[in-house]
Structures are given as structure tokens and as C-alpha cells.
Design a protein around this motif. Structure first.
Motif, PDB file in Angstrom:
ATOM      1  N   GLU A  92      13.089  -4.021  -0.705  1.00 56.21           N
ATOM      2  CA  GLU A  92      11.815  -4.289  -0.036  1.00 56.21           C
ATOM      3  C   GLU A  92      10.984  -3.027   0.190  1.00 56.21           C
ATOM      4  OE1 GLU A  92      14.798  -3.219   3.014  1.00 56.21           O
ATOM      5  OE2 GLU A  92      14.769  -4.650   1.353  1.00 56.21           O
ATOM      6  N   LEU A 121       7.800  -1.656  -3.318  1.00 54.33           N
ATOM      7  CA  LEU A 121       6.351  -1.860  -3.452  1.00 54.33           C
ATOM      8  C   LEU A 121       5.540  -1.110  -2.399  1.00 54.33           C
ATOM      9  CD1 LEU A 121       5.947  -5.594  -4.527  1.00 54.33           C
ATOM     10  CD2 LEU A 121       5.537  -3.561  -5.887  1.00 54.33           C
ATOM     11  N   GLU A 153       2.921   1.796  -3.428  1.00 53.38           N
ATOM     12  CA  GLU A 153       1.501   1.683  -3.088  1.00 53.38           C
ATOM     13  C   GLU A 153       1.041   2.868  -2.251  1.00 53.38           C
ATOM     14  OE1 GLU A 153      -1.827  -1.567  -1.756  1.00 53.38           O
ATOM     15  OE2 GLU A 153       0.289  -2.035  -1.374  1.00 53.38           O
ATOM     16  N   TYR A 192       8.703   3.424 -13.230  1.00 53.32           N
ATOM     17  CA  TYR A 192       9.765   2.626 -12.626  1.00 53.32           C
ATOM     18  C   TYR A 192      11.086   3.061 -13.219  1.00 53.32           C
ATOM     19  CZ  TYR A 192      12.670  -1.446 -11.496  1.00 53.32           C
ATOM     20  OH  TYR A 192      13.682  -2.278 -11.049  1.00 53.32           O
ATOM     21  N   TYR A 251      11.320  -8.371 -12.855  1.00 51.18           N
ATOM     22  CA  TYR A 251      10.465  -8.856 -11.765  1.00 51.18           C
ATOM     23  C   TYR A 251       9.777  -7.688 -11.064  1.00 51.18           C
ATOM     24  CZ  TYR A 251       9.167 -10.996  -7.314  1.00 51.18           C
ATOM     25  OH  TYR A 251       8.478 -11.432  -6.208  1.00 51.18           O
ATOM     26  N   ARG A 252      10.536  -6.649 -10.755  1.00 48.25           N
ATOM     27  CA  ARG A 252       9.967  -5.499 -10.054  1.00 48.25           C
ATOM     28  C   ARG A 252       8.993  -4.735 -10.947  1.00 48.25           C
ATOM     29  NH1 ARG A 252      15.846  -3.741  -7.632  1.00 48.25           N
ATOM     30  NH2 ARG A 252      15.957  -5.364  -6.017  1.00 48.25           N
ATOM     31  N   GLN A 307       5.698  -6.498 -10.971  1.00 49.70           N
ATOM     32  CA  GLN A 307       4.968  -6.265  -9.725  1.00 49.70           C
ATOM     33  C   GLN A 307       4.335  -4.876  -9.704  1.00 49.70           C
ATOM     34  OE1 GLN A 307       8.294  -7.183  -6.966  1.00 49.70           O
ATOM     35  NE2 GLN A 307       6.880  -8.654  -6.025  1.00 49.70           N
ATOM     36  N   LEU A 308       5.100  -3.890 -10.130  1.00 48.58           N
ATOM     37  CA  LEU A 308       4.594  -2.517 -10.128  1.00 48.58           C
ATOM     38  C   LEU A 308       3.462  -2.344 -11.133  1.00 48.58           C
ATOM     39  CD1 LEU A 308       7.945  -0.557  -9.826  1.00 48.58           C
ATOM     40  CD2 LEU A 308       6.136  -0.663  -8.110  1.00 48.58           C
ATOM     41  N   ARG A 309       3.582  -2.996 -12.269  1.00 50.17           N
ATOM     42  CA  ARG A 309       2.512  -2.914 -13.271  1.00 50.17           C
ATOM     43  C   ARG A 309       1.201  -3.418 -12.683  1.00 50.17           C
ATOM     44  NH1 ARG A 309      -1.275  -6.253 -16.070  1.00 50.17           N
ATOM     45  NH2 ARG A 309      -1.598  -5.418 -18.167  1.00 50.17           N
ATOM     46  N   ALA A 310       1.252  -4.586 -12.010  1.00 52.76           N
ATOM     47  CA  ALA A 310       0.045  -5.136 -11.392  1.00 52.76           C
ATOM     48  C   ALA A 310      -0.507  -4.201 -10.320  1.00 52.76           C
ATOM     49  CB  ALA A 310       0.348  -6.517 -10.806  1.00 52.76           C
ATOM     50  N   LEU A 311       0.390  -3.610  -9.524  1.00 55.77           N
ATOM     51  CA  LEU A 311      -0.022  -2.696  -8.466  1.00 55.77           C
ATOM     52  C   LEU A 311      -0.700  -1.458  -9.046  1.00 55.77           C
ATOM     53  CD1 LEU A 311       0.108  -2.164  -5.386  1.00 55.77           C
ATOM     54  CD2 LEU A 311       2.296  -1.002  -5.806  1.00 55.77           C
TER      55      LEU A 311
END
Length: 225
Positions: free
Chosen positions: A26, A29, A33, A45, A57-58, A61-65
Motif C-alpha cells: 500500500e 503508489l 506519487e 518499477y 497490476y502494480r 497503476q504506476l504507468r497511469a500515475l
């Protein structure tokens, strides 16, 4: 012959690298950020322990961030994962397979960075094989890889003069010693502990801002345009 990769000219500034021990579950992210808010221009990553489904999955998420903050997202050691999550590129070490194999998986438009330690011959081979950036180091005592062979500022200067590819300096980098690497020609410094060793996001962001301030203002302006 080199091929232009979209966004490869943005390999500049603070390069944040995650670590599962420092940014577990947790924490990942929010920590990432915070580094991006502080000005990180690339984020890698790096997690060799999570299950494949967790890593994918992680990574997604990191790519989008990263793209929300206009930063490049790089996957460590795994070209197939980089391709699946539409990462901007992959970073590979000397034992992680050939650049040509990574290129076959990622195509001509993705970034491939290569660990070259302090060895100009390795850097020359990587450059010839089509690497988009060369990671040199370690320049200082590293908590992540304390046994990694040391590299000198003289080698860094030579690499920056010899190769057209951007040179990223890594290994024990902190806001106090980063300026000498940048003065020697490194366009980017890759950092793990001096960022993610902090236990709260405010401190991570503050550290990222200190790193970002080490770079010439023109670098940040070029990236933001």
C-alpha cells in the motif's frame, strides 16, 4: 544506426526507482506519487519478489500515475511486462538478456536502458546494440547494491563525451553529491534510498524537490514543454 524513440529526449532529471522493501504494497503508489510531485521525470518499477499478477497490476497503476504527471515509466528487467502494460520502456542489466531480444518484444518506439557499471567497453557495446540510455555507476556507497563495482567521475565524464546516448548516474546518489555527477555530464541521476528511504510522503516529495533543484532550469523547461 540509431532510431529515434518518442520521448527519449526526456531522459533528464530525477530518475526514481522503487524498491519492494522500501515501498511495499500500500506504500507503493503514494510514495511514487510523492516523488513525481517533487519533480521526478522518470520512474522505474523494480520488484523481483512479487507474484507475476501483482507485478502486472502494480506496473499498470504506476504507468497511469506517471503519465498523469508527464513522466516516463520504465519497467526493470522484464520487457514482456513492459510491453503488456504499455510502459515507455525497460531497463536491463548485463545478465538480463540481449538488447536485441528486448527490442524484438518492445518494438522500435520504446526506450531500452542498460546497466554499464563503470565500464566504457560495456557502454560502447550497449550503445552499438541500440540502447537508448546508458546507466553508469555506482559512484558512491550503495545500500541497494553495496557489492557493485565502483565507478569514477573520470569514467562518467568520458562516457558523457564519448556516447550520444544520455548517461544516467546511479549508486548512492543523494542531493549533496548529485551536483558533481551532473557537472560531470550526467543528464539524470537514478535514486532509490535517498528518496524512498523516507517513511512519509512529505519527506519523499521534499527530497525529490532537492534533487530536481540540482538540475539546470533549462532541463526542467525542456521537459515540461
Amino acid at each position: 544506426m540509431s532510431v529515434h524513440r518518442p520521448h527519449s529526449h526526456n531522459i533528464h532529471g530525477l530518475y526514481a526507482i522503487t524498491d519492494p522493501a522500501l515501498t511495499p504494497d500500500e506504500r507503493l503508489l503514494p510514495a511514487a506519487e510523492a516523488a513525481l510531485r517533487g519533480g521526478a521525470r522518470l520512474l522505474q518499477y523494480r520488484d523481483k519478489t512479487a507474484r507475476p499478477a501483482q507485478r502486472e497490476y502494480r506496473a499498470a497503476q504506476l504507468r497511469a500515475l506517471c503519465h498523469r504527471y508527464g513522466a516516463l515509466f520504465i519497467v526493470n528487467d522484464d520487457p514482456a511486462l513492459a510491453a503488456r502494460v504499455d510502459a515507455d520502456g525497460v531497463h536491463i542489466g548485463q545478465s538480463d538478456g540481449a538488447i536485441s531480444a528486448a527490442r524484438d518484444q518492445l518494438g522500435d518506439t520504446r526506450i531500452i536502458g542498460v546497466t554499464c557499471h563503470g565500464d566504457l567497453a560495456l557502454a560502447a557495446r550497449a550503445a552499438e546494440a541500440g540502447a537508448d540510455y546508458l546507466a553508469m555507476g555506482r559512484f558512491f556507497t550503495s545500500q541497494t547494491k553495496p557489492q557493485a563495482p565502483p565507478a569514477s567521475l573520470a569514467v562518467l565524464r568520458q562516457a558523457c563525451q564519448q556516447f550520444q546516448q544520455p548517461v544516467v548516474a546511479i549508486g548512492g546518489v543523494n542531493p549533496d553529491n548529485a551536483p558533481q555527477l551532473i557537472d560531470a555530464g550526467a543528464v539524470s541521476v537514478a535514486v532509490i534510498h535517498a528518496l524512498f528511504g523516507h517513511t512519509d510522503t512529505a519527506s519523499i516529495e521534499a527530497a525529490a524537490r532537492r534533487f530536481s533543484a540540482c538540475f539546470p532550469a533549462s532541463v526542467g523547461q525542456a521537459i515540461s514543454e
